[in-house]
Design a protein around this motif. Structure first.
Motif, PDB file in Angstrom:
ATOM      1  N   TRP A  59       0.830  -1.190   0.000  1.00  0.00           N
ATOM      2  CA  TRP A  59       0.000   0.000   0.000  1.00  0.00           C
ATOM      3  C   TRP A  59       0.874   1.254   0.000  1.00  0.00           C
ATOM      4  N   SER A  62       0.024   7.074  -4.027  1.00  0.00           N
ATOM      5  CA  SER A  62       0.294   7.271  -5.446  1.00  0.00           C
ATOM      6  C   SER A  62       0.410   8.761  -5.750  1.00  0.00           C
ATOM      7  N   PHE A  73     -11.793  12.299 -16.376  1.00  0.00           N
ATOM      8  CA  PHE A  73     -12.731  11.246 -16.762  1.00  0.00           C
ATOM      9  C   PHE A  73     -14.122  11.552 -16.228  1.00  0.00           C
ATOM     10  N   VAL A  74     -14.208  11.958 -14.941  1.00  0.00           N
ATOM     11  CA  VAL A  74     -15.511  12.255 -14.346  1.00  0.00           C
ATOM     12  C   VAL A  74     -16.188  13.400 -15.082  1.00  0.00           C
ATOM     13  N   ASP A  77     -17.329  12.330 -18.437  1.00  0.00           N
ATOM     14  CA  ASP A  77     -18.392  11.349 -18.250  1.00  0.00           C
ATOM     15  C   ASP A  77     -19.726  12.059 -18.039  1.00  0.00           C
TER      16      ASP A  77
ATOM     17  N   VAL B  31     -11.020   0.100   0.981  1.00  0.00           N
ATOM     18  CA  VAL B  31     -11.192  -0.294  -0.417  1.00  0.00           C
ATOM     19  C   VAL B  31     -12.397  -1.228  -0.541  1.00  0.00           C
ATOM     20  N   VAL B  63     -22.263   7.398 -14.192  1.00  0.00           N
ATOM     21  CA  VAL B  63     -21.645   8.458 -13.399  1.00  0.00           C
ATOM     22  C   VAL B  63     -21.245   7.952 -12.019  1.00  0.00           C
ATOM     23  N   GLY B  66     -19.439   4.193 -12.412  1.00  0.00           N
ATOM     24  CA  GLY B  66     -18.255   4.333 -13.251  1.00  0.00           C
ATOM     25  C   GLY B  66     -17.286   5.380 -12.751  1.00  0.00           C
ATOM     26  N   ALA B  67     -17.775   6.616 -12.599  1.00  0.00           N
ATOM     27  CA  ALA B  67     -16.854   7.727 -12.377  1.00  0.00           C
ATOM     28  C   ALA B  67     -16.598   8.024 -10.902  1.00  0.00           C
ATOM     29  N   ILE B  68     -17.653   8.116 -10.111  1.00  0.00           N
ATOM     30  CA  ILE B  68     -17.488   8.545  -8.713  1.00  0.00           C
ATOM     31  C   ILE B  68     -16.666   7.525  -7.933  1.00  0.00           C
ATOM     32  N   VAL B  70     -14.409   5.475  -9.185  1.00  0.00           N
ATOM     33  CA  VAL B  70     -13.018   5.623  -9.634  1.00  0.00           C
ATOM     34  C   VAL B  70     -12.357   6.779  -8.883  1.00  0.00           C
ATOM     35  N   LEU B  71     -13.087   7.885  -8.779  1.00  0.00           N
ATOM     36  CA  LEU B  71     -12.565   9.060  -8.068  1.00  0.00           C
ATOM     37  C   LEU B  71     -12.286   8.722  -6.605  1.00  0.00           C
ATOM     38  N   PHE B  74      -9.182   6.502  -6.358  1.00  0.00           N
ATOM     39  CA  PHE B  74      -7.991   7.322  -6.548  1.00  0.00           C
ATOM     40  C   PHE B  74      -7.724   8.158  -5.307  1.00  0.00           C
ATOM     41  N   LEU B  76      -8.452   7.371  -2.276  1.00  0.00           N
ATOM     42  CA  LEU B  76      -7.884   6.483  -1.253  1.00  0.00           C
ATOM     43  C   LEU B  76      -6.413   6.208  -1.527  1.00  0.00           C
ATOM     44  N   MET B  77      -6.085   6.017  -2.821  1.00  0.00           N
ATOM     45  CA  MET B  77      -4.694   5.729  -3.164  1.00  0.00           C
ATOM     46  C   MET B  77      -3.802   6.933  -2.877  1.00  0.00           C
ATOM     47  N   LEU B  78      -4.370   8.136  -2.966  1.00  0.00           N
ATOM     48  CA  LEU B  78      -3.572   9.340  -2.755  1.00  0.00           C
ATOM     49  C   LEU B  78      -3.305   9.601  -1.285  1.00  0.00           C
ATOM     50  N   THR B  79      -4.235   9.187  -0.426  1.00  0.00           N
ATOM     51  CA  THR B  79      -4.137   9.606   0.964  1.00  0.00           C
ATOM     52  C   THR B  79      -3.364   8.600   1.822  1.00  0.00           C
ATOM     53  N   ARG B  80      -2.846   7.537   1.217  1.00  0.00           N
ATOM     54  CA  ARG B  80      -2.151   6.513   1.982  1.00  0.00           C
ATOM     55  C   ARG B  80      -3.024   6.093   3.169  1.00  0.00           C
ATOM     56  N   ILE B  83      -5.180   0.662   6.110  1.00  0.00           N
ATOM     57  CA  ILE B  83      -6.190  -0.364   5.830  1.00  0.00           C
ATOM     58  C   ILE B  83      -6.246  -1.402   6.942  1.00  0.00           C
TER      59      ILE B  83
END
Lengths: 124, 166
Positions: A59, A62, A73-74, A77, B31, B63, B66-68, B70-71, B74, B76-80, B83
């Protein structure tokens, strides 16, 4: 829209396909579990069975620049969602709908131009 | 014209959404919580299909699923995000419960107040179609429609300002 019966009938078809998909995945996994010989070994549970052991946690934080692409994308979309009703009524509304959509896309194009100008679309 | 099988599908969706919504807030892995949210939102989309609002259902899938999501992933991945178990639990459960309860109460009261006793019969005429949505957007709601593009513009510029290097 199709009439009540056929309308739900179409979704029953989708439901059957979804069900077949789920059964196919779970079924093959269970079948593999039944057929395959079960010889547990701690080495088999390492990330790379024959390779360098991973160090630390998987983990990692990024790069924030990925977020731009997610947000782009959002935004587009949401724009695409408005294109569907627009395309349907376009023939009846004519120029009026065309101008409205050009303004809408134009404002979003400014955002894309701004992002390009700030060089966030390039990967350095 | 509510058939028995429509009710059966509704209650099945109700159970599915209820379980997954509970898992969203009780799951110890953020996640997993986000993925359970996908199940909940797909259930909502299926409810729209059941109400003949096909266009709204697919917008929900495009929306929100699909999109929200994904956002969110992302984000979660940014904030370390930690888990581990209970890493992001805190002692504000009572406040959260009161807030959620109040929100649920107010929403329920508003809906009951607005539609009490009304029976909305579903037919292909009352179903919300892309065409009727297009009709109102491009005639009576042109200004809000253009304001949406300004909102999206603001969101993108904000993200660019945060993400750029210089």
């Amino acid at each position: 829209m199709p009439e009540g019966g056929t309308y739900f009938g179409q979704y029953v078809t989708i439901g059957i396909f979804a069900l077949v998909g789920v059964v196919l995945v779970l079924g093959t996994l269970q079948l593999a579990k039944l057929v395959a010989p079960n010889v547990p070994d701690t080495d088999k549970y390492t990330t790379y069975e024959s390779g360098i052991d991973p160090i630390g946690s998987g983990w990692a934080q990024s790069n924030v620049r990925y977020y731009i692409f997610a947000l782009l994308f959002v935004v587009f979309d949401v724009e695409a969602v408005f294109l569907f009703p627009w395309a349907i009524v376009f023939e009846r509304f004519g120029t009026q709908a065309f101008v409205e959509m050009v303004i809408f896309i134009g404002i979003l194009a400014i955002a894309l131009l701004y992002a390009a100008k700030k060089k966030v679309l390039e990967w350095q | 014209m509510v058939d028995t099988w429509q009710l059966v599908v509704f209650w099945a969706l109700f159970a599915m959404m209820g379980v997954s919504a509970l898992r969203v807030v009780t799951s110890s892995n953020v996640v997993h919580a986000a993925l359970y949210l996908v199940v909940t939102l797909m259930g909502a989309a299926a409810l729209y299909v059941l109400l003949l609002a096909e266009f709204v259902a697919w917008v929900q899938v495009l929306v929100y699923v699909g999109a929200i999501i994904v956002l969110m992933l992302f984000g979660l991945m940014l904030t370390r995000a930690p888990i581990g178990k209970g890493m992001f639990d805190n002692d504000q459960r009572l406040v959260a419960a009161v807030t959620a309860g109040a929100l649920f109460g107010v929403t329920t009261w508003i809906i009951v107040d607005a539609f009490e006793g009304q029976k909305i019969t579903l037919s292909k005429a009352t179903g919300i179609r892309a065409e009727s949505i297009g009709d109102v957007i491009f005639s009576s709601f042109v200004l809000p429609f253009e304001v949406i593009s300004m909102l999206l513009l603001a969101a993108l510029i904000g993200a660019v300002v945060i993400a750029r290097r210089d």
